[in-house]
Motif scaffolding. Structure first.
Motif, PDB file in Angstrom:
ATOM      1  N   ASP A 156       6.867 -28.748  11.184  1.00 36.01           N
ATOM      2  CA  ASP A 156       7.299 -28.127  12.436  1.00 36.01           C
ATOM      3  C   ASP A 156       8.508 -28.822  13.037  1.00 36.01           C
ATOM      4  O   ASP A 156       8.896 -28.546  14.171  1.00 36.01           O
ATOM      5  CB  ASP A 156       6.153 -28.080  13.447  1.00 36.01           C
ATOM      6  N   SER A 157       9.127 -29.740  12.267  1.00 30.56           N
ATOM      7  CA  SER A 157      10.321 -30.434  12.740  1.00 30.56           C
ATOM      8  C   SER A 157      11.107 -30.925  11.535  1.00 30.56           C
ATOM      9  O   SER A 157      10.578 -31.004  10.418  1.00 30.56           O
ATOM     10  CB  SER A 157       9.939 -31.621  13.628  1.00 30.56           C
ATOM     11  N   LEU A 158      12.369 -31.272  11.751  1.00 31.96           N
ATOM     12  CA  LEU A 158      13.182 -31.820  10.669  1.00 31.96           C
ATOM     13  C   LEU A 158      12.621 -33.160  10.203  1.00 31.96           C
ATOM     14  O   LEU A 158      12.651 -33.465   9.002  1.00 31.96           O
ATOM     15  CB  LEU A 158      14.627 -31.977  11.132  1.00 31.96           C
ATOM     16  N   GLN A 186      17.802 -29.258   4.967  1.00 31.00           N
ATOM     17  CA  GLN A 186      16.907 -29.795   5.990  1.00 31.00           C
ATOM     18  C   GLN A 186      17.059 -31.312   6.081  1.00 31.00           C
ATOM     19  O   GLN A 186      17.083 -31.877   7.179  1.00 31.00           O
ATOM     20  CB  GLN A 186      15.471 -29.386   5.673  1.00 31.00           C
ATOM     21  N   ARG A 190      18.521 -33.443   9.312  1.00 30.52           N
ATOM     22  CA  ARG A 190      17.832 -34.613   9.848  1.00 30.52           C
ATOM     23  C   ARG A 190      18.773 -35.816   9.869  1.00 30.52           C
ATOM     24  O   ARG A 190      18.741 -36.618  10.810  1.00 30.52           O
ATOM     25  CB  ARG A 190      16.587 -34.918   9.008  1.00 30.52           C
ATOM     26  N   THR A 219      19.650 -22.763  17.286  1.00 30.31           N
ATOM     27  CA  THR A 219      18.967 -22.954  16.010  1.00 30.31           C
ATOM     28  C   THR A 219      17.509 -23.277  16.300  1.00 30.31           C
ATOM     29  O   THR A 219      17.204 -23.960  17.291  1.00 30.31           O
ATOM     30  CB  THR A 219      19.626 -24.058  15.162  1.00 30.31           C
ATOM     31  N   ASP A 221      13.286 -24.012  14.652  1.00 31.91           N
ATOM     32  CA  ASP A 221      12.563 -24.687  13.573  1.00 31.91           C
ATOM     33  C   ASP A 221      11.798 -23.721  12.666  1.00 31.91           C
ATOM     34  O   ASP A 221      11.966 -23.735  11.453  1.00 31.91           O
ATOM     35  CB  ASP A 221      11.579 -25.712  14.156  1.00 31.91           C
ATOM     36  N   THR A 222      10.927 -22.897  13.244  1.00 30.66           N
ATOM     37  CA  THR A 222      10.029 -22.074  12.440  1.00 30.66           C
ATOM     38  C   THR A 222      10.074 -20.615  12.887  1.00 30.66           C
ATOM     39  O   THR A 222      10.709 -20.274  13.892  1.00 30.66           O
ATOM     40  CB  THR A 222       8.572 -22.568  12.553  1.00 30.66           C
ATOM     41  N   ASP A 225       9.407 -19.571  16.483  1.00 32.09           N
ATOM     42  CA  ASP A 225      10.437 -19.735  17.507  1.00 32.09           C
ATOM     43  C   ASP A 225      11.395 -18.547  17.591  1.00 32.09           C
ATOM     44  O   ASP A 225      12.286 -18.536  18.450  1.00 32.09           O
ATOM     45  CB  ASP A 225      11.257 -20.999  17.223  1.00 32.09           C
ATOM     46  N   PHE A 249       9.488 -22.897   7.531  1.00 32.95           N
ATOM     47  CA  PHE A 249      10.352 -23.796   8.286  1.00 32.95           C
ATOM     48  C   PHE A 249      11.788 -23.572   7.834  1.00 32.95           C
ATOM     49  O   PHE A 249      12.051 -23.473   6.631  1.00 32.95           O
ATOM     50  CB  PHE A 249       9.962 -25.257   8.043  1.00 32.95           C
ATOM     51  N   ASN A 251      14.921 -24.854   9.986  1.00 32.41           N
ATOM     52  CA  ASN A 251      16.025 -25.508  10.681  1.00 32.41           C
ATOM     53  C   ASN A 251      16.879 -26.308   9.700  1.00 32.41           C
ATOM     54  O   ASN A 251      16.370 -26.965   8.801  1.00 32.41           O
ATOM     55  CB  ASN A 251      15.501 -26.426  11.781  1.00 32.41           C
ATOM     56  N   GLY A 255      17.958 -21.720  10.172  1.00 28.20           N
ATOM     57  CA  GLY A 255      17.402 -21.528  11.499  1.00 28.20           C
ATOM     58  C   GLY A 255      18.348 -21.018  12.563  1.00 28.20           C
ATOM     59  O   GLY A 255      17.925 -20.794  13.704  1.00 28.20           O
TER      60      GLY A 255
END
Length: 467
Positions: A156-158, A186, A190, A219, A221-222, A225, A249, A251, A255
């Motif tokens: 759910d995040s980079l 990705q 990050r 931009t 994440d998933t 969003d 995912f 981003n 994203g």
């Protein structure tokens, strides 16, 4: 026959071979008017049933036309300012963010990623030498065949996208093979977060979107969003149905959300001095492993031999395309709210480029309409055969004793095929990863029939054995 049909359907979504510049003299570009664009897009929508699309066309530093057509998945009009998903077109934004850090001296393209991103750990020791350039060139050695980025639990995040690589291995030594793999971008996004000290979304807003006046871009994440304006459709039997995007995912790799007006500003920025000349050169230089893929941009040519630079993007419910024709100064962006199985953005882009080059667009087609009709009829026939099998189950059981009952096993063949759909896809798609539900988004009519056949087979089998 079923296996052949499945193979043909799966092969339909394989990425096309890279198009290299042809040995032909590019034709002179013709001026294209907003009225001509409107007429072509509306004609395309009428003939295909495409619910909504946004189009931007620029020439040099001027916007030729930017507009929205039709409706979003929630029924709102698509306007010039409606944010829509650009999917993998996002990779061009990520590569620019990295290049901005290169310009500041904070990053070197040919240094190992781990020097900037210590958390980038893999189970393969070769990962220690992966460079920043190799991430952006898609030559890091990471690939779907070695790391199932779609079918594994989604981050759910980079930070989470990088962390889940801890137990992953490489498919090839870094710098030896090209493999299109979203995780590369990705990790790059990050890296931008860690080096800049800003969340990736905040970095793009501050250093790309705001300076360019892209007020309707962001931009995410998933799929959770995505705003209503960026949700899309599946098309079955020529009818579009609003559907949620499957879990995923994106981003850094897919994203970005943007509008027709904002994409016009983005295309203009590629040659108006916003990106320094040296950075442009790097961004448009392909690798030795794939001379048609640069840093977040693809190098190719139109059907008439005109050199182009672009990138496409596919979600399961929407698609996008961007293209620059350096010789004439034209740029085109298209975002459609139907999924990758239908390639509406690509078809519209080709038609608009044909008009720019003074030609005529190809007539639009519905590639799966006949197939959908066939599978719809097969679904109805399956219901009928299942009802007949249940009604005659007592007679079937009376004629079979002992080992003869094994003749019930063929009824379970569709269930076995249901279970084997994703492995079959991976083989036919040369290792590309996918989740079971995503196959349903690619081939809804086929999967509806297959699930119906599997359920019918189980019901008939159970009733026969009870009898």
């Amino acid at each position: 026959m079923l296996t052949t049909t499945l193979a043909a359907l799966f092969l339909a979504v394989l990425p096309p071979a890279a198009v290299l510049p042809a040995a032909a003299v590019p034709p002179a570009a013709a001026d294209i008017s907003p009225a001509a664009v409107d007429a072509y897009v509306e004609d395309y929508r009428e003939k295909t049933g495409l619910p909504g699309v946004a189009v931007a066309i620029i020439k040099g530093t001027k916007v030729v036309h930017a507009a929205g057509y039709g409706k979003t998945a929630s029924g709102a009009p698509v306007t010039v300012d409606t944010p829509m998903a650009v999917a993998s077109v996002s990779k061009s934004f990520t590569s620019l963010a990295v290049m901005q850090l290169v310009e500041k001296g904070a990053v070197e393209l040919d240094r190992p990623v781990r020097g900037y991103l210590p958390e980038f750990e893999m189970a393969d020791p070769r990962a220690a030498v992966i460079t920043v350039r190799q991430l952006l060139h898609q030559t890091s050695g990471m690939a779907d065949s070695a790391f199932h980025e779609r079918s594994l639990p989604q981050p759910d995040s980079l930070k989470g996208a990088v962390a889940r690589l801890e137990h992953a291995r490489l498919a090839a030594a870094p710098g030896t093979t090209f493999s299109y793999h979203n995780t590369n971008y990705q990790v790059a996004a990050r890296l931008v977060e860690v080096v800049s000290g800003e969340p990736f979304a905040a970095y793009l807003k501050r250093h790309v979107f705001d300076p360019l006046g892209m007020r309707h871009s962001s931009t995410v994440d998933t799929e959770r969003d995505l705003p209503d304006s960026a949700r899309g459709h599946l098309t079955v039997l020529g009818q579009a149905f609003a559907m949620p995007e499957p879990s995923g995912f994106g981003n850094g790799s897919g994203g970005v959300l943007s509008s027709a007006g904002d994409m016009a500003r983005w295309l203009i920025a590629q040659d108006d001095g916003f990106v320094p000349v040296e950075s442009l050169k790097e961004l448009r230089t392909p690798s030795q492993q794939n001379d048609s893929y640069a840093l977040g941009w693809e190098i190719g040519a139109t059907e008439r031999g005109t050199p182009v630079i672009g990138h496409g993007g596919d979600l399961f419910t929407s698609t996008a395309e961007q293209l620059l024709l350096p010789g004439s100064g034209y740029g085109v962006a298209v975002m459609a709210n139907t999924g990758m199985a239908f390639a509406d953005s690509s078809a519209l882009l080709d038609g608009l480029v044909a008009i720019i080059e003074g030609g005529k667009p190809k007539p639009p087609s519905s590639p799966y309409l006949v197939t959908d009709v066939v599978f719809a009829l097969m679904t109805l026939a399956t219901f009928g055969l299942a009802a007949r099998g249940v009604a005659r189950s007592r007679r079937w059981a009376a004629r079979r004793r002992g080992w003869g009952r094994l003749w019930v096993l063929p009824c379970l063949a569709p269930l076995a095929l249901c279970a084997a759909v994703t492995p079959i896809f991976r083989v036919l798609a040369r290792g590309s990863d996918i989740m079971w539900i995503q196959v349903g988004y690619l081939y809804p009519a086929f999967m509806l029939w297959l699930v119906t056949a599997a359920a019918a087979g189980v019901v008939v089998t159970v009733v026969r054995l009870i009898r």
